[in-house]
Design a protein around this motif. Sequence first.
Motif, short mmCIF file in Angstrom:
data_model
loop_
_atom_site.label_atom_id
_atom_site.label_comp_id
_atom_site.label_asym_id
_atom_site.label_seq_id
_atom_site.Cartn_x
_atom_site.Cartn_y
_atom_site.Cartn_z
N ALA A 67 -26.58 58.11 8.83
CA ALA A 67 -26.87 56.81 8.20
C ALA A 67 -26.32 55.65 9.03
O ALA A 67 -25.53 54.84 8.53
CB ALA A 67 -26.31 56.75 6.79
N PRO A 68 -26.70 55.51 10.29
CA PRO A 68 -26.25 54.36 11.10
C PRO A 68 -26.72 53.06 10.47
O PRO A 68 -27.79 53.00 9.87
CB PRO A 68 -26.91 54.61 12.46
CG PRO A 68 -28.09 55.48 12.17
CD PRO A 68 -27.67 56.35 11.03
N SER A 69 -25.91 52.00 10.62
CA SER A 69 -26.17 50.78 9.86
C SER A 69 -26.45 49.54 10.69
O SER A 69 -26.96 48.56 10.15
CB SER A 69 -24.97 50.48 8.94
OG SER A 69 -23.82 50.20 9.71
N ALA A 70 -26.12 49.53 11.98
CA ALA A 70 -26.30 48.32 12.78
C ALA A 70 -26.44 48.68 14.24
O ALA A 70 -25.94 49.71 14.70
CB ALA A 70 -25.12 47.36 12.58
N LEU A 71 -27.13 47.79 14.96
CA LEU A 71 -27.47 48.02 16.36
C LEU A 71 -27.29 46.71 17.12
O LEU A 71 -27.62 45.64 16.62
CB LEU A 71 -28.93 48.48 16.44
CG LEU A 71 -29.55 48.80 17.80
CD1 LEU A 71 -28.92 50.07 18.36
CD2 LEU A 71 -31.06 49.00 17.64
N ALA A 72 -26.77 46.79 18.35
CA ALA A 72 -26.60 45.59 19.17
C ALA A 72 -26.58 45.97 20.64
O ALA A 72 -26.31 47.12 21.00
CB ALA A 72 -25.32 44.84 18.80
N LEU A 73 -26.86 44.99 21.50
CA LEU A 73 -26.73 45.15 22.94
C LEU A 73 -25.48 44.42 23.40
O LEU A 73 -25.21 43.31 22.97
CB LEU A 73 -27.96 44.58 23.65
CG LEU A 73 -29.31 45.19 23.27
CD1 LEU A 73 -30.42 44.50 24.07
CD2 LEU A 73 -29.33 46.69 23.50
N SER A 74 -24.73 45.06 24.30
CA SER A 74 -23.51 44.42 24.79
C SER A 74 -23.74 43.80 26.16
O SER A 74 -24.67 44.18 26.88
CB SER A 74 -22.37 45.45 24.88
OG SER A 74 -22.40 46.11 26.13
N PRO A 75 -22.89 42.82 26.55
CA PRO A 75 -22.99 42.23 27.88
C PRO A 75 -22.66 43.22 29.00
O PRO A 75 -22.84 42.91 30.17
CB PRO A 75 -21.96 41.09 27.84
CG PRO A 75 -21.70 40.84 26.40
CD PRO A 75 -21.87 42.16 25.72
N LEU A 76 -22.18 44.42 28.62
CA LEU A 76 -21.81 45.44 29.59
C LEU A 76 -22.93 46.46 29.76
O LEU A 76 -22.68 47.60 30.17
CB LEU A 76 -20.52 46.14 29.14
CG LEU A 76 -19.35 45.20 28.84
CD1 LEU A 76 -18.14 45.99 28.35
CD2 LEU A 76 -18.98 44.38 30.07
N ASP A 77 -24.17 46.06 29.44
CA ASP A 77 -25.35 46.92 29.58
C ASP A 77 -25.26 48.16 28.71
O ASP A 77 -25.61 49.28 29.14
CB ASP A 77 -25.59 47.32 31.04
CG ASP A 77 -26.07 46.15 31.88
OD1 ASP A 77 -26.73 45.25 31.31
OD2 ASP A 77 -25.77 46.11 33.08
N GLU A 78 -24.81 47.98 27.48
CA GLU A 78 -24.67 49.08 26.53
C GLU A 78 -25.53 48.84 25.30
O GLU A 78 -25.90 47.71 24.99
CB GLU A 78 -23.21 49.22 26.09
CG GLU A 78 -22.24 49.48 27.22
CD GLU A 78 -20.81 49.20 26.81
OE1 GLU A 78 -19.92 49.90 27.28
OE2 GLU A 78 -20.60 48.26 26.01
N VAL A 79 -25.81 49.94 24.60
CA VAL A 79 -26.39 49.90 23.27
C VAL A 79 -25.30 50.36 22.31
O VAL A 79 -24.76 51.45 22.47
CB VAL A 79 -27.62 50.81 23.16
CG1 VAL A 79 -28.22 50.74 21.77
CG2 VAL A 79 -28.66 50.45 24.21
N ILE A 80 -24.96 49.51 21.33
CA ILE A 80 -23.86 49.77 20.42
C ILE A 80 -24.42 50.09 19.03
O ILE A 80 -25.22 49.31 18.50
CB ILE A 80 -22.92 48.54 20.32
CG1 ILE A 80 -22.53 48.05 21.72
CG2 ILE A 80 -21.71 48.84 19.47
CD1 ILE A 80 -21.60 48.95 22.45
N VAL A 81 -24.00 51.22 18.44
CA VAL A 81 -24.55 51.67 17.17
C VAL A 81 -23.41 51.88 16.17
O VAL A 81 -22.51 52.68 16.42
CB VAL A 81 -25.33 52.99 17.32
CG1 VAL A 81 -26.01 53.36 16.01
CG2 VAL A 81 -26.35 52.90 18.45
#
Length: 300
Positions: A67-81
């Motif tokens: 049940a992941p709840s949020a997603l974002a892109l970081s300035p360090l070329d990452e996908v954060i979940v």
Amino acid sequence: MQARTAWTRGGTESDTTLLAPVSLVADARHVYALDPAGSRVVALFAADGSTAWTAGGAGSGPREFRAPSALALSPLDEVIVADPTNNRITVLSRQGEFRGTVPLRGIGHPLSLCPQADSSIVVSLLTTGEFPVVRIARSGAIVQRFRLPWPDLHHVSALAVQSEAAALPDGKGCVLALALGRGFARLEADRFGPPHAYVESMELPVPEMTELHGRPMQRLPKEQSAARGAFVVADHLIVPFGGTSADAGRIEDVYDARSGQYLYTHRLPFWSARTALAGQRSYHLMTVDGYPVIRAVDRS
């Protein structure tokens, strides 16, 4: 503003790439969809909507989600979940490779993530606590807690102060947009600036008590206009709105991201549940004949 559809993906029973995505983010190469029903992240190529990669699966393993709840892109070329059921944030590369996890130590339920250039992560929370926004280090340690810059909102229901955090382009701050009611404020240099009102500011709703499976819970008594995301592109803050009016899911209000001044309203030619922006292209999550669809639109 003109809008021209570049491609669509999904909308058929045979396409199981998208089961039930709840949020989108995008960069120049990919659009990323968070799909809790499939316990995964799906990346599509921005050029044509074909599948680039998928990551995840149901479970508690290091490369799995519950049940992941949020997603974002970081300035360090990452996908954060955000994966609160597993008490962690998972970090992927933008090619879908597993990079590690950040422990979540009882801070509450993450609503949105705003990764920073210094590797810390600002998290907006669904919580009844006095500090619904925190900054955490990659160790999971809480670096700083933030009260909202609206003093009368410090002790109201968590449902009434849900928020969306949008990263500033330099990765050194965020804009926090309330989902319901008031407006937005800029978080920079470890403090909130003065709050700014939406062009159509509304009174906050008063939640009512109900029961779900015999357990008490709060709910909003009726659906109302609400921000469905926040994006900072160059010097502009773009806030898409949903709700109950004829324009629900079609309206995007645009503000000056620094001064808070209202600039204009853009009306989409279609309904959109969620929006992602990258350059002159936007991506919209919608439902067609009961199936999820992502539509890519070139804007000029």
